[in-house]
Design a protein around this motif. Structure first.
Motif, short mmCIF file in Angstrom:
data_model
loop_
_atom_site.label_atom_id
_atom_site.label_comp_id
_atom_site.label_asym_id
_atom_site.label_seq_id
_atom_site.Cartn_x
_atom_site.Cartn_y
_atom_site.Cartn_z
N GLU A 201 0.84 -1.20 0.00
CA GLU A 201 0.00 0.00 0.00
C GLU A 201 0.88 1.26 0.00
O GLU A 201 0.56 2.25 -0.67
CB GLU A 201 -0.92 0.00 1.22
CG GLU A 201 -1.95 -1.12 1.19
CD GLU A 201 -2.81 -1.15 2.43
OE1 GLU A 201 -4.03 -0.94 2.31
OE2 GLU A 201 -2.28 -1.38 3.53
N LEU A 202 1.98 1.21 0.73
CA LEU A 202 2.90 2.35 0.76
C LEU A 202 3.56 2.54 -0.61
O LEU A 202 3.78 3.68 -1.04
CB LEU A 202 3.97 2.13 1.83
CG LEU A 202 3.46 2.05 3.28
CD1 LEU A 202 4.61 1.79 4.24
CD2 LEU A 202 2.72 3.32 3.68
N GLU A 209 2.24 9.57 -5.68
CA GLU A 209 2.96 10.80 -5.38
C GLU A 209 3.79 11.25 -6.59
O GLU A 209 3.92 12.44 -6.86
CB GLU A 209 3.89 10.57 -4.18
CG GLU A 209 4.06 11.76 -3.26
CD GLU A 209 4.38 11.32 -1.84
OE1 GLU A 209 3.80 11.89 -0.91
OE2 GLU A 209 5.22 10.41 -1.67
N LEU A 210 4.32 10.29 -7.32
CA LEU A 210 5.16 10.60 -8.47
C LEU A 210 4.36 10.88 -9.74
O LEU A 210 4.77 11.68 -10.57
CB LEU A 210 6.13 9.44 -8.72
CG LEU A 210 7.21 9.21 -7.66
CD1 LEU A 210 7.94 7.90 -7.92
CD2 LEU A 210 8.19 10.38 -7.64
N ILE A 220 3.27 1.59 -10.54
CA ILE A 220 3.19 0.93 -9.23
C ILE A 220 4.23 -0.17 -9.14
O ILE A 220 4.94 -0.31 -8.14
CB ILE A 220 1.78 0.36 -9.00
CG1 ILE A 220 0.73 1.48 -9.03
CG2 ILE A 220 1.71 -0.39 -7.67
CD1 ILE A 220 -0.70 0.99 -9.15
N ALA A 221 4.36 -0.94 -10.20
CA ALA A 221 5.32 -2.04 -10.24
C ALA A 221 6.75 -1.53 -10.03
O ALA A 221 7.55 -2.16 -9.33
CB ALA A 221 5.21 -2.78 -11.57
N LEU A 455 -3.81 14.19 1.13
CA LEU A 455 -3.22 15.05 0.11
C LEU A 455 -3.16 14.34 -1.25
O LEU A 455 -3.42 14.95 -2.29
CB LEU A 455 -1.81 15.47 0.53
CG LEU A 455 -1.72 16.39 1.76
CD1 LEU A 455 -0.26 16.69 2.07
CD2 LEU A 455 -2.50 17.70 1.52
N LEU A 456 -2.83 13.05 -1.23
CA LEU A 456 -2.76 12.30 -2.49
C LEU A 456 -4.15 12.11 -3.09
O LEU A 456 -4.30 12.12 -4.30
CB LEU A 456 -2.09 10.95 -2.26
CG LEU A 456 -0.59 11.04 -1.98
CD1 LEU A 456 -0.02 9.66 -1.63
CD2 LEU A 456 0.16 11.62 -3.16
N SER A 457 -5.15 11.95 -2.23
CA SER A 457 -6.52 11.86 -2.74
C SER A 457 -6.90 13.14 -3.47
O SER A 457 -7.53 13.09 -4.53
CB SER A 457 -7.48 11.60 -1.57
OG SER A 457 -8.82 11.59 -2.03
#
Length: 462
Positions: A201-202, A209-210, A220-221, A455-457
């Motif tokens: 999840e992190l 974020e990126l 994600i990978a 913030l990411l949401s």
């Protein structure tokens, strides 16, 4: 002008002058460290104990079990079991290493059983295919309201505490948990927050974020490889695939007999936290994330939990959330048949244990880390917990199977929906610290993690 690869390599050799190295400078001692690690990993394929609970497992035998449950004839691979266990007992690691490779080859080459019921269900390969079957509800949710961050914090806090509750009991059955611990209403030992589930999840948060709303499965990978040094079962296979340049969705199913285990299901809640009251986009993100390491029903497991977490921001009735989430799983999937069966047992029985016994018997052919029995356990615990975090944790702990994954996901849902502080018995021993084994983030503040999630949401909605 960019140089060609062959030019760089030839120039490297052209400019290299021979040297004489002393024995201690030659670096061969490193090979002994690698050998020791590889030998231990070979043993662990045939016999290992779960780090949190000490439960015994044989992941290579479990791979055969899961391939058969996905409709493959594993009889040739099963014929290798006796010899493998004998080599392990004899301590013949060289022989066991070769035998393991041949065994995995047979597992991955297992032929289909055309008449197996698995093939009667639809296989879901993409979110677009999944989306065509359903009509998602639409809600209006104000993410600027302070309650969003509070509920998100409570969800994270619940997930971390619930994971700590479950690590001591994963891999066991109700009857044996009761023999050792009695009825579980508290931590059975001093808790810690080390849990491999949360690492993925992190990594998802880091990818968002990126890349923001443009994030892909490949993004994600890449963060998996960047941040997560090791995995187990499905995630181990996926990481090895990724390091060889095999990216999603292929990384999730290529040579991966564990592709319908719980590894994606255990990380769905974060997708709902990022998309509060937006189950469609929560499901989309979960599908994208799940394909890194899983396939078909394994991915649907993550979607199921993502939907429940998203709905928890706009619906307080836990039973309604469960029913809605089940309705948002395609009815022609095998995963739907599992969660629907579990719901039917809840409707049929007056207590959690009677309902759970039916589910345990129904899914006894599946490994304790498989998505199916654990999805059923989630449904039963949520239904009879009725929104009470303490009782939901009691039921989840007593059910056994993959307790830390189950308790963490449904604990998140219950805490978000309730929107009230957890009992100090759970939170005081944990405090505000999350420990991980990830690169660059060994310790995290749970409150800061919740704020980061909010913030990411917001970045996903811009």
């Amino acid at each position: 002008m960019t140089k060609k690869a062959w030019q760089i390599e030839y120039e490297t050799m052209e400019n290299s002058m021979p040297v004489i190295l002393e024995a201690e400078e030659q670096g061969w001692s490193f090979s002994y460290q690698v050998e020791a690690l590889e030998d231990e990993m070979t043993r662990m394929k045939w016999h290992s104990n779960v780090p949190g609970s000490g439960a015994l497992e044989h992941v290579i035998i479990a791979a055969m079990q899961d391939m058969e449950n996905m409709g493959y004839d594993v009889s040739r691979a099963e014929a290798m079991i006796e010899r493998g266990l004998a080599l392990l007992k004899e301590g013949d690691i060289a022989g066991l290493a070769g035998h393991s490779a041949r065994t995995f080859a047979l597992i991955n080459q297992s032929p289909r059983i055309p008449s197996h019921p698995y093939w009667s269900y639809t296989c879901y390969e993409s979110f677009e295919q999944y989306r065509e079957k359903l009509q998602f509800p639409r809600y209006s949710y104000d993410r600027s309201n302070p309650s969003y961050e509070r509920r998100t914090f409570l969800g994270w806090q619940a997930q971390i505490c619930a994971g700590a509750i479950g690590t001591a009991m994963e891999g066991y059955l109700t009857k044996n948990i009761r023999k050792v611990f009695g009825e579980v209403y508290d931590y059975v030992r001093t808790p810690n927050t080390f849990n491999d589930d949360i690492t993925y999840e992190l990594a998802l948060l880091q990818a968002i974020e990126l890349h923001g709303a443009a994030v892909t499965s490949a993004d994600i990978a890449e963060q998996w490889v960047a941040l997560i040094p090791m995995g187990w079962s499905a995630e181990d296979v996926a990481l090895k695939n990724l390091k060889l340049g095999i990216f999603p969705p292929e990384s999730g199913y290529r040579n991966n007999p564990y592709r319908e285990w719980i590894g994606a299901q255990m990380r769905g809640a974060i997708c709902g936290q990022l998309y509060p009251g937006d189950p469609e986009n929560a499901a989309r993100l979960a599908f994208m994330d799940g394909q890194v390491s899983h396939h078909n029903n394994g991915v649907l497991g993550e979607v199921f939990n993502a939907i429940m977490a998203s709905l928890a921001y706009v619906e307080t009735d836990i039973r309604k959330i469960v029913c809605q989430a089940i309705d948002l799983i395609p009815g022609d999937s095998e995963y739907y048949s599992v969660v629907r069966f579990a719901l039917d047992q809840c409707l049929k029985h007056d207590d959690w244990e009677s309902a759970w016994q039916e589910c345990e018997a129904k899914f006894r052919r599946y490994n304790w880390i498989h998505a199916y029995p654990n999805a059923a356990a989630e449904v039963v615990a949520l239904w009879f917990g009725q929104g009470d975090f303490n009782e939901t944790m009691h039921i989840s702990a007593m059910q056994g199977y993959d307790v830390d994954c189950n308790a963490a996901q449904i604990g998140t849902v219950v805490a978000i929906a309730a929107g009230k502080d957890l009992d100090p018995r759970w939170t005081t021993p944990i405090g505000d610290v999350l420990d991980t084994y990830m690169r660059n983030c060994r310790k995290l503040s749970i409150r800061e993690l919740a704020h980061r999630t909010v913030l990411l949401s917001e970045s996903l909605h811009q």
